[in-house]
Design a protein around this motif. Structure first.
Motif, PDB file in Angstrom:
ATOM      1  N   TYR A  65       0.816  -1.214   0.000  1.00 39.70           N
ATOM      2  CA  TYR A  65       0.000   0.000   0.000  1.00 39.70           C
ATOM      3  C   TYR A  65       0.851   1.266   0.000  1.00 39.70           C
ATOM      4  CZ  TYR A  65      -4.597  -2.179   0.673  1.00 39.70           C
ATOM      5  OH  TYR A  65      -5.775  -2.859   0.506  1.00 39.70           O
ATOM      6  N   LYS A  68      -6.917   0.382  -3.925  1.00 42.43           N
ATOM      7  CA  LYS A  68      -6.577  -0.590  -2.890  1.00 42.43           C
ATOM      8  C   LYS A  68      -7.574  -0.451  -1.752  1.00 42.43           C
ATOM      9  CE  LYS A  68      -1.652  -0.391  -3.989  1.00 42.43           C
ATOM     10  NZ  LYS A  68      -1.489   0.801  -4.853  1.00 42.43           N
ATOM     11  N   ALA A 108      -7.365   1.687   1.722  1.00 43.32           N
ATOM     12  CA  ALA A 108      -6.084   2.407   1.750  1.00 43.32           C
ATOM     13  C   ALA A 108      -6.288   3.909   1.959  1.00 43.32           C
ATOM     14  CB  ALA A 108      -5.306   2.160   0.463  1.00 43.32           C
ATOM     15  N   THR A 125       1.457  -7.502  -1.837  1.00 47.42           N
ATOM     16  CA  THR A 125       0.678  -6.619  -0.973  1.00 47.42           C
ATOM     17  C   THR A 125       1.080  -6.767   0.494  1.00 47.42           C
ATOM     18  OG1 THR A 125      -1.145  -6.733  -2.512  1.00 47.42           O
ATOM     19  CG2 THR A 125      -1.682  -5.964  -0.304  1.00 47.42           C
ATOM     20  N   PRO A 151     -10.943  -6.580  -4.401  1.00 52.03           N
ATOM     21  CA  PRO A 151     -10.932  -5.928  -3.081  1.00 52.03           C
ATOM     22  C   PRO A 151     -11.495  -6.814  -1.956  1.00 52.03           C
ATOM     23  CG  PRO A 151     -11.693  -4.383  -4.744  1.00 52.03           C
ATOM     24  CD  PRO A 151     -11.504  -5.698  -5.445  1.00 52.03           C
TER      25      PRO A 151
END
Ligand code: MOS
Length: 740
Positions: free
Chosen positions: A78, A95, A98, A221, A248
Motif C-alpha cells: 500500500y 486498494k 487504503a 501486498t 478488493p
C-alpha cells in the motif's frame, strides 16, 4: 512437432464429485473457530469519507473487529512509490481501505468480522459514514459528449493501405452498433476462505483462474515470502474471466483474517457480483464497409468507443478482429476509452473480439444485402489466405470448412434470402450467420508425471479449472500418449504447492498445459525404454538392445513393434528397478510464433422465430462450426461451445446492465431483473468441429475454444432477426419492444 494424438473421449473425471455435491468450492471450507467477514459499502458514487461511525457495529453481538481505512494496517504493497505517485489516476488502481476516497457506488468502506455470518451482516448494516459528495458521471453517452478519452499506447490508430477507403467504394454501408454493460454472473458467487498461521504465513481457498497470479499479488501486498502463501482452488463454478484479478473483497478478507487471528470466510452477495468482480464494458462502434460491385472488400473502417473506471485503464482488442478476419487492402481502426465513476470492467469471455465481432459481422451482413449477395458467399469471396495485418501465414486455418459444415447442417441454401419472406403460422422465420476469430497461443507451463509401481500415473500441475474440463482433457491426452487406461491416471491440480501451471484463461490452457503434459509423457516413455534396453524379453537373434522407436506403448505395456507378444508392463519395470516412483518433470516453453499467425475460428448459424404481432423472439436452432485445431476430448469441447452459445443468446436477446445515473447505482443487480438465458430460451445447440490439428502451435495440435464460441454469435442472431423481419436492430440486446 512430434505426432498428433489419436483419442477417444472420456467422461468428465470430476463429474461425479460435481453432481453429487462433494466437490468443494472456495467458500465451502470449514475450520474450527471460523469467523465471517461481511462488507459494508458506500452509498455515494464519488467523494470522500469525512467520518465513519463503527461503534454500533463494534458493540453488536458476536463482532470481533471492524476494519476501515482509519484502522487498516500499513501494508507493504500500500506504500506509494515516487513512480506510482507520478501515474495518471486511471493507472493508479484502487486498494481497499487504503484511503478515504470513494470511486464508485458500492465500494467497500468497511469489513465487519463476527462469529456468525448473520451477526456480521447485521453489524455491517449499522455502519454509518459521513461523506462529502462530488459530482459523478456514470453515463457513457454523457462522457462521449463532454468527457476526454484516455491517451497512450493502447489507443494508437491502425492504418493499412488507405484510411477510410470504403467511402469511395461503389457499394458501401456505414452503421453504428451499441451494446450495454454485461456481467459474467457465474453460478458460483466469488468467495474466499483464509487461514493465517501467524502474521507471515497464509493459506487461502480462493476462487481464481490464476493461482500463481493470486500468489504474486498477495506476496506483494503483504510483503510475504512466496513459499508462505499457499493458494488452493480445487473447483470453480464458472468464472468467464471474472476470476483473474485479486479483487478488493479478497484483500479485505486477508486483512481481517490476519487482524483477528482466526480462519475467516467471506462470500459476496449476488448483487455485489455486479460491481466488485468486473464486467464487460459498454461499447459503441461505427463500421464503414465498402466493396466492388462483385463483392470484393475495398475498405474497412472500424471505430470503437468503450468505457473504463476512473481509477483503472482497462483495454481490450475490440477492433483487432477487423484487421485480419477478411482479405482487405485498406483497413483503419480506432479505439477510444472514456473513464467513468464506476467499478472497473475486466475480461469477459472472448474479451474485445466478442464486442468487435458483433459490429463487424453485422456490418458484413448489411453489406452482403446491399450487394445482393449471399452472406456466406460474400465472406468466401473475401477469404484471407494469409494474415495481412501481421504479414504472416496462418499456422492453420479451417474457416472455410466451418462455413461449409455449418451451412450444410442448418440447410442454409434452402433459405429464401428475401427479408420477411419466410413464415411458420404467426411466426416470421429468419436465418443469420456470424463468424468469430480469437488468438491461439501457447504459454510456458510445468507439469510433473509420476509412474508408480502399481502401474498408475499421477499428473500434477498448479492450474485451476473453471469448468472447461482441464483435468479431463489432460487425463485424456496422457492416456493416449502413454498408452495407459485413463482409469489409471489421476490429475492433481488447484494448489500452489504443485508445480506451477498456467492460468486458466485466454483460451490457452489446453495448448499450454497440454504441451507440458505431452512432453512429460513422451519423456517418460523414453526413460522407460532406456530402463529396459538390455532386458532379455525383447532380444532376438540379432537385436540385443531395444530403442524407443522399436516399441509400442499400449494398455500399460511396452511391446516390440514387430512382435507384440514380447512385452513388459510399466509396473514391472518400476518394480524391478526397485523404484517407489518414476518422476518426469517437464518445463515447456511458450511458443512466440515468430513465423506464423495463429487463430481459432467459429461460424455460427441461427434460425430465429419472431412473432409477427408481439415481437417475441425465439432462437429455434443454433449451429456452431468451430476450427479449434485437434479436439482433445469431444464431450468437454462440445460442452464448452454450448456454454459459449448460451452466453451468446443472453448477449443478443437479454443481458443489459442498467445504472441509474442520477445516483450512479445499479438498478438491476440481481437475477430477477438482469436476465440471462435460461432453459426455455435455449434450443438444442448443434456443435461441429473441423477437428484438424494445427501443425505449428504445439505438438498436440489443439488451438483454443473457450472464447471463440461466443465471438460472432450475437451478430448471427441480429442478422437472423433482420432476415425474419426486415428490421435491422443495431443495439443489443434485441428485445420485443425494439421490433414493434
Ligand atoms: Mo477468459 S475472458 O480468458 O476467462
Amino acid at each position: 512437432m512430434d505426432k498428433i494424438i489419436e483419442q477417444t473421449d472420456i467422461d468428465r473425471v470430476d463429474g461425479i464429485q460435481k453432481v453429487t455435491g462433494t466437490a468443494k468450492y472456495s467458500a465451502e471450507y470449514d475450520f474450527p473457530g471460523m469467523v465471517y467477514g461481511v462488507l459494508a459499502t458506500s452509498n455515494i458514487t464519488k467523494g470522500i469519507i469525512n467520518a465513519i461511525d463503527t461503534k454500533a457495529a463494534e458493540n453488536a453481538p458476536g463482532v470481533l473487529a471492524v476494519i476501515t481505512h482509519l484502522n487498516c494496517p500499513e501494508l507493504p504493497g500500500y506504500k506509494s512509490t515516487p513512480e506510482q505517485d507520478k501515474l495518471v489516476p486511471t493507472k493508479k488502481g484502487y486498494k481497499v481501505f487504503a484511503d478515504n476516497i470513494i470511486r464508485f457506488n458500492g465500494q467497500p468502506i468497511a469489513i465487519v468480522v463476527a462469529d456468525t455470518f448473520e451477526r456480521a451482516t447485521h453489524a455491517a448494516s449499522l455502519i454509518k459514514a459521513n461523506y462529502t459528495k462530488e459530482k459523478h458521471n456514470t453515463d457513457f453517452d454523457e462522457a462521449i459528449k463532454s468527457g476526454t478519452p484516455l491517451e497512450g499506447n493502447n489507443f494508437k490508430e491502425y492504418v493499412r493501405g488507405e484510411a477510410n477507403a470504403w467511402i469511395n467504394a461503389p457499394v458501401k454501408i456505414e452503421a453504428e452498433y451499441t451494446m450495454p454493460i454485461e456481467v459474467h454472473l457465474p453460478m458460483e458467487i466469488h468467495g474466499i476462505t483464509v487461514v493465517w498461521d501467524g502474521e507471515d504465513k497464509v493459506t487461502l481457498y480462493e476462487k481464481t483462474q490464476s493461482l500463481s497470479g493470486t500468489q504474486r499479488n498477495i506476496v506483494r501486498t503483504f510483503g510475504l515470502k512466496e513459499e508462505n502463501v499457499r493458494i488452493i482452488t480445487q473447483f470453480i463454478g464458472g468464472a468467464f474471466g471474472s476470476a483473474f484479478n485479486t479483487w478488493p473483497h479478497s484483500m479485505a478478507a486477508l486483512i481481517a483474517g490476519r487482524k483477528v487471528g482466526k480462519p475467516i470466510k467471506l462470500m459476496l452477495t449476488r448483487n455485489q457480483m455486479f460491481n466488485l468482480v468486473g464486467y464487460r464494458p459498454e461499447a459503441k462502434q461505427k463500421l464503414g464497409l465498402g466493396a466492388s460491385a462483385d463483392g470484393k472488400l475495398m475498405g474497412i473502417t472500424h471505430e470503437a468507443i468503450a468505457m473504463t473506471a476512473s481509477y483503472n485503464e482497462f483495454t481490450e482488442g475490440i477492433v483487432n478482429g477487423s484487421r485480419s478476419l477478411y482479405e482487405c487492402p485498406n483497413v483503419n481502426t480506432t479505439y477510444k476509452v472514456f473513464p467513468l465513476d464506476l467499478s472497473q470492467p475486466t475480461w469477459m469471455r472472448g474479451p474485445g473480439e466478442t464486442t468487435g465481432a458483433f459490429a463487424l459481422e453485422s456490418a458484413m451482413d448489411e453489406l452482403a444485402y446491399a450487394l445482393k449477395m449471399d452472406p456466406i458467399e460474400f465472406r468466401l469471396k473475401n477469404y484471407a489466405e494469409t494474415d495481412l495485418e501481421r504479414k504472416k501465414p496462418y499456422s492453420s486455418k479451417y474457416l472455410k470448412e466451418c462455413y461449409e459444415l455449418g451451412a450444410e447442417k442448418i440447410n442454409w441454401k434452402e433459405r429464401n434470402p428475401e427479408p420477411r419472406s419466410m413464415k411458420e403460422g404467426d411466426w416470421l422465420i429468419g436465418y443469420g450467420t456470424g463468424s468469430g476469430i480469437f488468438s491461439a497461443w501457447r504459454g510456458a507451463a510445468k507439469a510433473v508425471a509420476k509412474l508408480l509401481p502399481d502401474g498408475t500415473m499421477i499428473l500434477q500441475s498448479g492450474v485451476t479449472d473453471m469448468g472447461p474440463g482441464t483435468a479431463t482433457a489432460m487425463t485424456n491426452l496422457a492416456a493416449e500418449t502413454m498408452g495407459l487406461s485413463h482409469t489409471k491416471i489421476s490429475f492433481e491440480m488447484g494448489d500452489t504447492n504443485l508445480p506451477p501451471g498456467p492460468m486458466q484463461g485466454g483460451s490457452g490452457t489446453t495448448s499450454t498445459l497440454g504441451t507440458a503434459v505431452f512432453a512429460a509423457c513422451e519423456n517418460m516413455k523414453k526413460k522407460l525404454a532406456a530402463m529396459i534396453k538390455d532386458n532379455a524379453v525383447f532380444h532376438t537373434e540379432i537385436v540385443h538392445e531395444v530403442k524407443v522407436e522399436d516399441l509400442v506403448f499400449e494398455n500399460g505395456y511396452m511391446m516390440l513393434k514387430t512382435d507384440k507378444t514380447k512385452k513388459i508392463s510399466y509396473a514391472e519395470v518400476i518394480k524391478s528397478a526397485g523404484l517407489s516412483e518414476l518422476e518426469i518433470s517437464e518445463d515447456s516453453k511458450g511458443n512466440p510464433m515468430l513465423n506464423h499467425s495463429a487463430f481459432s475460428y467459429a461460424v455460427h448459424f441461427v434460425k430465429v422465430k419472431v412473432h409477427s404481432k408481439t415481437g417475441v423472439i425465439k432462437i429455434d436452432r443454433a449451429v456452431s462450426a468451430v476450427d479449434a485445431g485437434k479436439i482433445i476430448n469431444n464431450k468437454t469441447a462440445e460442452s464448452q461451445i454450448i456454454g459459449a452459445v448460451v452466453g451468446g443468446i443472453g448477449m443478443s436477446l437479454m443481458e443489459e446492465g442498467v445504472i441509474d445515473h442520477r445516483y450512479g447505482r445499479w438498478v438491476n443487480n440481481n437475477f430477477a431483473d438482469y436476465h440471462v438465458a435460461v432453459n426455455a430460451d435455449v434450443p438444442n445447440i448443434e456443435v461441429l468441429f473441423v477437428d484438424k490439428p494445427d501443425p505449428v502451435l504445439n505438438p498436440i495440435g489443439a488451438k483454443g475454444m473457450g472464447e471463440v464460441g461466443i465471438v460472432g454469435f450475437a451478430a448471427a442472431v441480429t442478422n437472423a432477426i433482420f432476415h425474419a423481419t426486415g428490421k435491422r436492430i443495431r443495439e443489443i440486446p434485441v428485445t420485443a419492444d425494439k421490433l414493434i
